[in-house]
Design a protein around this motif. Sequence first.
Motif: not given
Length: 516
Positions: A320-326, A312-316
């Motif tokens: 979000i993707c990191g949290v969803v992965t967990v 992803s190009k944006h930190i936000k």
Amino acid sequence: MFEGQPKGLYALALANTGERFGYYTMLAIFTLFMQAKFGWTESQAGQVYAIFLAVVYFAPLFGGMLADKIGYGKCVTIGFATMFLGYLGLAIPTNPDVVGKVSMFAGLACVSLGTGLFKGNLQVLVGNLYDSPKYAARRDAAFSLFYMAINIGAMFAPSMAKWITNLYLGQFGFQYDAACTSPDYLSALYGAYGLCFGVACVSLVISAIIYFVCRSWFKHADITAKQAKEQAVEVEQLTPKQTKDRIVALLLVFAVVIFFWMAFHQNGSALTFFAKKYTDLTVSGSMRISFNIFSLALIAIAVYTGFATFQSKHIKSRVICGVVTVLLLSGAYALYATMANPTYAQPSDFQQFNPFFVVALTPFSMVFFGALANKGKEVSAPTRIAWGMLVAALGFGVITLASTNLISPMDLGDKTQSILSPGWLISTYFTLTLAELLLSPMGISFVSKVAPPKYKGLMMGGWFVATAIGNYLSSIPSMLWNRIPLMYNWGILIALCLISAVVMFALLKKLKTMTE
């Protein structure tokens, strides 16, 4: 990974996902259905299975020829209707007599014909989306994503078959037992399997709805060379020599991949028999998570959100993707933690691993080959096919090791020797999936790119003819099942894969010259 793709790709991919879900639900239990209903041996059931697969994949040749004349979309529509009639005929309950056999073969004929009209022509529509210079560079990635979508449907199919089987058997007070030969039990079992064919009817209707509702997204790709000429649409112009060279190049590739499909399509026959006869279906410990389809699905989704975390190009978006992965991985573990220990698997369950690995490993494949391309080291489709054959040989090397000290099927008879860990078969499917990812989506992409415009349907049909011949030859291990030791059976497949790889590597330079 998903950026820059035309939305028509997603409509066509989803339409194919539903159709493949029904098809593989049926295929997961097909040989087991014939054994339970008609009392056929592994050799007999394997022969019918192989003939059916051969016809299913041979029919696109005629479907492609017809589509080059009347249009790809028209053939897809007719294919939907014909497949529905076929699955409906299979789902109607019949007795294990002549009428039952006639009904089954008539249903199979309709499924085969409908698939021939549907499958190849849907893929031509996908390829046509990338004839535009705007999307041409994304063709290989598109077919990887399309192939991944197919396998999402296939991944859930065995679990659906298992769920229906267990639910139906439970109504009669039975549990699945691979060794049980009671007439009452077998009657209930093939009745359960018959309901699985009904699933194919429902999923096909859903696929048709997606296809027609989203038709405007890809309608511009539904154009043959003849129609393009009539409408003055610009298409690639080839000299007679270029046309001939391209067709010859495709035919050479088709000839080689026959032996891959012969080896690969043991999943519904020899590898299913291996699961039934030799694999311990009582699964305990951490291995249980492999037999929870919902845990596997969450893990597969987590792979994609995990990649998005880094891409992803944006930190936000990354957060979000990191949290969803967990959360997805936590959910997969939670589902695993609630499973019975031990849990009980069925032979058809093992067919979910190939599509799961396709879905989960596709991003790794795309990133790896994309990185090579960015460095100016792009790997051509024929080269990937050659390497795929080598990896397939390695896959059957795994199952050969597992078979070292097993009693031969001809000595085992109707008994089972359920001593092997499921890990052996899972490892085999993992390795064969690596081979498939190297070969199948790239082969389809290669055909869509190289085929002369006026023969696109025919050449895509040719790819499936090669698959059909391989599928028919896949009956050889089943025919030899009760006649030779297991290691010899697998050894034949290893030898064929190695020989095909050598031939393909020898042809690489010639193929490059012919398709430039």
